[in-house]
Design a protein around this motif. Structure first.
Motif, mmCIF file in Angstrom:
data_model
loop_
_atom_site.group_PDB
_atom_site.id
_atom_site.type_symbol
_atom_site.label_atom_id
_atom_site.label_comp_id
_atom_site.label_asym_id
_atom_site.label_seq_id
_atom_site.Cartn_x
_atom_site.Cartn_y
_atom_site.Cartn_z
ATOM 1 N N GLY A 1 0.814 -1.214 0.000
ATOM 2 C CA GLY A 1 0.000 0.000 0.000
ATOM 3 C C GLY A 1 0.841 1.255 0.000
ATOM 4 O O GLY A 1 0.570 2.205 -0.744
ATOM 5 N N PHE A 2 1.895 1.267 0.822
ATOM 6 C CA PHE A 2 2.762 2.443 0.899
ATOM 7 C C PHE A 2 3.488 2.689 -0.423
ATOM 8 O O PHE A 2 3.560 3.823 -0.906
ATOM 9 C CB PHE A 2 3.771 2.254 2.032
ATOM 10 N N CYS A 3 4.023 1.621 -1.013
ATOM 11 C CA CYS A 3 4.772 1.776 -2.264
ATOM 12 C C CYS A 3 3.863 2.151 -3.429
ATOM 13 O O CYS A 3 4.213 3.022 -4.241
ATOM 14 C CB CYS A 3 5.529 0.481 -2.572
ATOM 15 N N PHE A 4 2.698 1.514 -3.538
ATOM 16 C CA PHE A 4 1.758 1.872 -4.609
ATOM 17 C C PHE A 4 1.292 3.311 -4.464
ATOM 18 O O PHE A 4 1.187 4.056 -5.445
ATOM 19 C CB PHE A 4 0.560 0.927 -4.602
ATOM 20 N N ALA A 5 1.015 3.723 -3.227
ATOM 21 C CA ALA A 5 0.575 5.095 -2.995
ATOM 22 C C ALA A 5 1.688 6.088 -3.316
ATOM 23 O O ALA A 5 1.424 7.189 -3.816
ATOM 24 C CB ALA A 5 0.128 5.259 -1.542
ATOM 25 N N SER A 6 2.926 5.709 -3.031
ATOM 26 C CA SER A 6 4.049 6.587 -3.363
ATOM 27 C C SER A 6 4.175 6.774 -4.867
ATOM 28 O O SER A 6 4.476 7.866 -5.348
ATOM 29 C CB SER A 6 5.354 6.018 -2.785
ATOM 30 N N ASN A 7 3.950 5.713 -5.610
ATOM 31 C CA ASN A 7 4.014 5.813 -7.075
ATOM 32 C C ASN A 7 2.892 6.673 -7.634
ATOM 33 O O ASN A 7 3.122 7.560 -8.456
ATOM 34 C CB ASN A 7 3.965 4.416 -7.706
ATOM 35 N N THR A 8 1.671 6.412 -7.196
ATOM 36 C CA THR A 8 0.542 7.161 -7.741
ATOM 37 C C THR A 8 0.514 8.589 -7.210
ATOM 38 O O THR A 8 0.167 9.528 -7.937
ATOM 39 C CB THR A 8 -0.786 6.463 -7.402
ATOM 40 N N GLY A 9 0.899 8.780 -5.955
ATOM 41 C CA GLY A 9 0.918 10.122 -5.393
ATOM 42 C C GLY A 9 1.956 11.010 -6.036
ATOM 43 O O GLY A 9 1.760 12.231 -6.165
ATOM 44 N N SER A 10 3.068 10.418 -6.470
ATOM 45 C CA SER A 10 4.128 11.211 -7.102
ATOM 46 C C SER A 10 3.691 11.798 -8.438
ATOM 47 O O SER A 10 4.326 12.731 -8.947
ATOM 48 C CB SER A 10 5.374 10.344 -7.305
ATOM 49 N N ALA A 11 2.624 11.277 -9.010
ATOM 50 C CA ALA A 11 2.136 11.800 -10.290
ATOM 51 C C ALA A 11 1.416 13.134 -10.140
ATOM 52 O O ALA A 11 1.086 13.779 -11.132
ATOM 53 C CB ALA A 11 1.186 10.787 -10.930
ATOM 54 N N ALA A 12 1.201 13.580 -8.908
ATOM 55 C CA ALA A 12 0.398 14.785 -8.680
ATOM 56 C C ALA A 12 1.139 16.071 -9.006
ATOM 57 O O ALA A 12 0.517 17.069 -9.379
ATOM 58 C CB ALA A 12 -0.089 14.827 -7.236
ATOM 59 N N THR A 13 2.465 16.081 -8.869
ATOM 60 C CA THR A 13 3.210 17.327 -9.052
ATOM 61 C C THR A 13 4.415 17.117 -9.964
ATOM 62 O O THR A 13 4.860 15.982 -10.190
ATOM 63 C CB THR A 13 3.717 17.877 -7.704
ATOM 64 N N ILE A 14 4.950 18.215 -10.444
ATOM 65 C CA ILE A 14 6.127 18.162 -11.310
ATOM 66 C C ILE A 14 7.304 17.526 -10.582
ATOM 67 O O ILE A 14 8.077 16.769 -11.181
ATOM 68 C CB ILE A 14 6.513 19.577 -11.783
ATOM 69 N N ILE A 15 7.467 17.839 -9.309
ATOM 70 C CA ILE A 15 8.646 17.400 -8.570
ATOM 71 C C ILE A 15 8.488 16.007 -7.972
ATOM 72 O O ILE A 15 9.356 15.543 -7.260
ATOM 73 C CB ILE A 15 8.998 18.403 -7.458
ATOM 74 N N GLY A 16 7.387 15.339 -8.273
ATOM 75 C CA GLY A 16 7.167 14.011 -7.712
ATOM 76 C C GLY A 16 8.053 12.937 -8.298
ATOM 77 O O GLY A 16 8.405 11.981 -7.611
ATOM 78 N N SER A 17 8.422 13.078 -9.577
ATOM 79 C CA SER A 17 9.260 12.071 -10.234
ATOM 80 C C SER A 17 9.957 12.691 -11.432
ATOM 81 O O SER A 17 9.502 13.717 -11.965
ATOM 82 C CB SER A 17 8.414 10.866 -10.680
ATOM 83 N N PRO A 18 11.060 12.092 -11.890
ATOM 84 C CA PRO A 18 11.770 12.619 -13.063
ATOM 85 C C PRO A 18 10.892 12.655 -14.310
ATOM 86 O O PRO A 18 11.002 13.576 -15.129
ATOM 87 C CB PRO A 18 12.937 11.637 -13.234
ATOM 88 N N GLN A 19 10.021 11.657 -14.478
ATOM 89 C CA GLN A 19 9.145 11.634 -15.649
ATOM 90 C C GLN A 19 8.248 12.855 -15.694
ATOM 91 O O GLN A 19 8.006 13.427 -16.764
ATOM 92 C CB GLN A 19 8.298 10.352 -15.650
ATOM 93 N N ASN A 20 7.764 13.274 -14.537
ATOM 94 C CA ASN A 20 6.918 14.463 -14.478
ATOM 95 C C ASN A 20 7.685 15.703 -14.919
ATOM 96 O O ASN A 20 7.157 16.559 -15.632
ATOM 97 C CB ASN A 20 6.399 14.670 -13.051
#
Length: 268
Positions: free
Chosen positions: A122-141
């Motif tokens: 749950g924590f890891c899946f939420a970290s992946n999906t939550g990171s999609a919310a902002t530009i700084i959440g992940s390099p892809q963003n």
């Protein structure tokens, strides 16, 4: 389980693939160099330093222990960890968040006699999906936002709702799959996890830097990098010096020196 010969870090796989394309003539040297988005690399490196500041201050460890030690039921604990993972990954680099908090979550759930698997998933899946919310959440963003010319708020307007909706979905699926399997059949022996010390000054400094980055990101990537450099120059210097000292002692450097190549200080 993959055999040892097939285990390869993502970064190593990318470098090998790029070198293979250049070696086989698929792309030229100029195209290869121009394909590197140096601004995004600098921004990602800076955000890693910011997130590392929270690791050094003990914030991640302190938060993990506080949340996972609450006297709530397993399903409520899962919901809290999903919310925590999604929120932290939206405002900080998700890789560092997961790496810093996962070992503690395992220790805490085992100390409570709980099955750590659903909570980690749950924590890891939420970290992946939550990171999609902002530009700084992940390099892809970062890459997508720069290519599309999106500001921080423009990106947030398009991604915030889907990212928020994903969190209850993650909780629902994990809770349904692990219903009745929250506890271990044979509780593992685990020591009680003490709340680690929290350096409030270092945490405040890291938080201020993160807020400064969020306030300027999207308006100008150059401005973001300059902001990170101005506020974190001493940490950049420490990281750069450490990396340089490690590289200068590698075998290929020694071999090059033995072959007659000179070091920069010797040329001066």
């Amino acid at each position: 389980v993959c055999p040892p010969a097939t285990l390869l870090f993502t970064a190593a796989a990318v470098v090998i693939g790029a070198l293979a394309m250049v070696a086989t003539g698929r792309i030229g040297d100029g195209v290869a160099w121009s394909s590197i988005d140096y601004g995004t690399v600098a921004l990602l490196f800076g955000l890693m330093i910011v997130s590392g500041g929270f690791v050094v201050s003990g914030f991640y460890a302190w938060l993990a222990v506080r949340v996972a030690s609450l006297t709530v039921g397993p399903s409520t604990l899962l919901a809290l960890l999903v919310a925590t993972g999604g929120l932290l990954s939206a405002i900080l680099t998700n890789d560092v968040v997961v790496v810093a908090m996962t070992p503690l979550l395992v220790a805490i759930t085992l100390s409570r006699g709980l099955n750590p698997v659903p909570f980690l998933l749950g924590f890891c899946f939420a970290s992946n999906t939550g990171s999609a919310a902002t530009i700084i959440g992940s390099p892809q963003n970062m890459i997508a936002a720069q290519a599309l010319g999106l500001s921080f708020h423009g990106f947030l307007a398009a991604t915030l709702l889907p990212a928020l909706l994903s969190l209850p979905i993650v909780w629902s699926v994990i809770a349904w799959l692990y219903r009745g399997r929250w506890t271990l059949n044979a509780p593992a022996a685990a020591d009680a996890v003490a709340t680690p010390p929290l350096d409030r000054v270092e945490t405040a400094k890291a938080a201020l830097v993160a807020l400064a980055v969020v306030s300027v990101v999207g308006s100008s990537l150059t401005l973001v990098v300059m902001t990170l450099g101005r506020l974190l120059w001493e940490r950049f210097a420490v990281v750069a010096r450490t990396a340089t000292l490690q590289i200068r002692n590698l075998e290929y450097v020694t071999a090059a020196t033995a072959a007659g190549c000179s070091r920069s200080e010797e040329r001066r």
